[in-house]
Design a protein around this motif. Structure first.
Motif, PDB file in Angstrom:
ATOM      1  N   CYS A  19       0.837  -1.196   0.000  1.00 30.81           N
ATOM      2  CA  CYS A  19       0.000   0.000   0.000  1.00 30.81           C
ATOM      3  C   CYS A  19       0.879   1.255   0.000  1.00 30.81           C
ATOM      4  O   CYS A  19       0.604   2.214  -0.734  1.00 30.81           O
ATOM      5  CB  CYS A  19      -0.922  -0.010   1.215  1.00 30.81           C
ATOM      6  SG  CYS A  19      -2.060   1.390   1.279  1.00 30.81           S
ATOM      7  N   LYS A  38      -8.420   2.599   5.862  1.00 35.71           N
ATOM      8  CA  LYS A  38      -9.483   2.720   4.855  1.00 35.71           C
ATOM      9  C   LYS A  38      -9.089   2.012   3.570  1.00 35.71           C
ATOM     10  O   LYS A  38      -9.891   1.297   2.961  1.00 35.71           O
ATOM     11  CB  LYS A  38      -9.762   4.196   4.590  1.00 35.71           C
ATOM     12  CG  LYS A  38     -10.899   4.443   3.616  1.00 35.71           C
ATOM     13  CD  LYS A  38     -11.133   5.942   3.449  1.00 35.71           C
ATOM     14  CE  LYS A  38     -12.250   6.204   2.427  1.00 35.71           C
ATOM     15  NZ  LYS A  38     -12.471   7.664   2.249  1.00 35.71           N
ATOM     16  N   ARG A  39      -7.857   2.185   3.146  1.00 35.73           N
ATOM     17  CA  ARG A  39      -7.387   1.565   1.909  1.00 35.73           C
ATOM     18  C   ARG A  39      -7.283   0.053   2.014  1.00 35.73           C
ATOM     19  O   ARG A  39      -7.448  -0.660   1.024  1.00 35.73           O
ATOM     20  CB  ARG A  39      -6.018   2.141   1.524  1.00 35.73           C
ATOM     21  CG  ARG A  39      -6.067   3.556   0.954  1.00 35.73           C
ATOM     22  CD  ARG A  39      -4.680   4.067   0.635  1.00 35.73           C
ATOM     23  NE  ARG A  39      -4.727   5.367  -0.021  1.00 35.73           N
ATOM     24  CZ  ARG A  39      -4.356   5.585  -1.285  1.00 35.73           C
ATOM     25  NH1 ARG A  39      -3.913   4.593  -2.039  1.00 35.73           N
ATOM     26  NH2 ARG A  39      -4.418   6.800  -1.798  1.00 35.73           N
ATOM     27  N   ASP A  41      -8.988  -1.871   4.352  1.00 35.34           N
ATOM     28  CA  ASP A  41     -10.165  -2.452   5.004  1.00 35.34           C
ATOM     29  C   ASP A  41      -9.795  -3.080   6.352  1.00 35.34           C
ATOM     30  O   ASP A  41     -10.144  -4.217   6.652  1.00 35.34           O
ATOM     31  CB  ASP A  41     -10.830  -3.490   4.093  1.00 35.34           C
ATOM     32  CG  ASP A  41     -12.243  -3.848   4.564  1.00 35.34           C
ATOM     33  OD1 ASP A  41     -12.859  -3.028   5.268  1.00 35.34           O
ATOM     34  OD2 ASP A  41     -12.717  -4.950   4.236  1.00 35.34           O
ATOM     35  N   LEU A  42      -9.045  -2.310   7.140  1.00 34.60           N
ATOM     36  CA  LEU A  42      -8.639  -2.731   8.476  1.00 34.60           C
ATOM     37  C   LEU A  42      -9.011  -1.646   9.473  1.00 34.60           C
ATOM     38  O   LEU A  42      -9.472  -0.574   9.090  1.00 34.60           O
ATOM     39  CB  LEU A  42      -7.118  -2.966   8.525  1.00 34.60           C
ATOM     40  CG  LEU A  42      -6.549  -4.130   7.729  1.00 34.60           C
ATOM     41  CD1 LEU A  42      -5.029  -4.019   7.675  1.00 34.60           C
ATOM     42  CD2 LEU A  42      -6.953  -5.466   8.346  1.00 34.60           C
ATOM     43  N   LYS A  43      -8.763  -1.916  10.750  1.00 30.04           N
ATOM     44  CA  LYS A  43      -8.958  -0.899  11.775  1.00 30.04           C
ATOM     45  C   LYS A  43      -7.648  -0.147  11.982  1.00 30.04           C
ATOM     46  O   LYS A  43      -6.572  -0.750  11.983  1.00 30.04           O
ATOM     47  CB  LYS A  43      -9.403  -1.538  13.087  1.00 30.04           C
ATOM     48  CG  LYS A  43     -10.807  -2.148  13.033  1.00 30.04           C
ATOM     49  CD  LYS A  43     -11.185  -2.709  14.385  1.00 30.04           C
ATOM     50  CE  LYS A  43     -12.599  -3.282  14.358  1.00 30.04           C
ATOM     51  NZ  LYS A  43     -12.997  -3.857  15.671  1.00 30.04           N
TER      52      LYS A  43
END
Length: 208
Positions: A19, A38-39, A41-43
């Motif tokens: 990323c 956000k990119r 899909d995690l916390k």
């Protein structure tokens, strides 16, 4: 330290690294854990916790310097080093791996490929890569200083090959055989069929 770090962390580190590589290509200089989350899909809290195993990289309210974090994670993952690989099994999977040019670009160089089939031994399966007799595996690994072994043999031969690789000094194994192997060195199992089963499960689940 390695013993205290959960294995899923290493998998997420690879995602962070990829990323960050994309962010550099986009010209982004600073990124927050929220944006990374956000990119991917995690916390955001998960990202901060994962990175905390290796030190302090960002500033509260400011975020992470993208290039600095990218280089730091690259160091943790060993990307600055060229890794030497041997492939055992010159069937379809073994030949596909031998011809996967991206591996060399990412720092993984295949120095040898082996098989026990006389019809395959001596044949070139990739530019400059000729299939060697598997009986020569141990000597070759030691002389070439190979560090990673790739197993692409039938399931009933995988454990024996893994033990041979471990004994001759291989530091880690990538296993494509559809069976779990037991050795003391790190093993990453790649079961293509199992991955497809997970995918078909998701397809069926969503269609109900």
């Amino acid at each position: 330290m390695a013993e205290k770090i959960p294995k899923p962390v290493s998998k997420r580190l690879v995602s962070y690294y990829m990323c960050l590589e994309r962010l550099i290509d986009e010209g982004v200089e600073v990124v927050s854990s929220e944006e990374l989350a956000k990119r991917l899909d995690l916390k955001a809290s998960q990202i901060r916790k994962d990175l905390s195993y290796f030190g302090e990289f960002g500033k509260r309210g400011v975020g992470y310097n993208v290039e600095h974090l990218y280089n730091a994670i690259g160091e943790i993952l060993g990307v600055k080093k060229e890794w030497k690989l041997v492939v055992v099994g010159a069937g379809n999977i073994g030949r596909a791996i031998a011809n996967y040019a991206v591996m060399r670009e990412k720092g993984f160089r295949i120095v040898g490929i082996f098989d026990n089939d006389p019809s395959k031994i001596g044949k070139e399966v990739a530019p400059g890569l000729i299939v060697k007799d598997v009986s020569d595996l141990e000597r070759f690994v030691r002389e070439e200083g190979a560090e990673i072994g790739v197993i692409a043999v039938p399931a009933d031969h995988a454990q024996g090959v893994a033990e041979r690789l471990e004994k001759c000094g291989i530091l880690g194994i990538l296993n494509f055989a559809p069976v779990k192997i037991k050795v003391s060195v790190p093993v990453e199992n790649i079961d293509i069929t199992a991955a497809l089963r997970v995918l078909t499960f998701e397809i069926v689940r969503r269609s109900r």
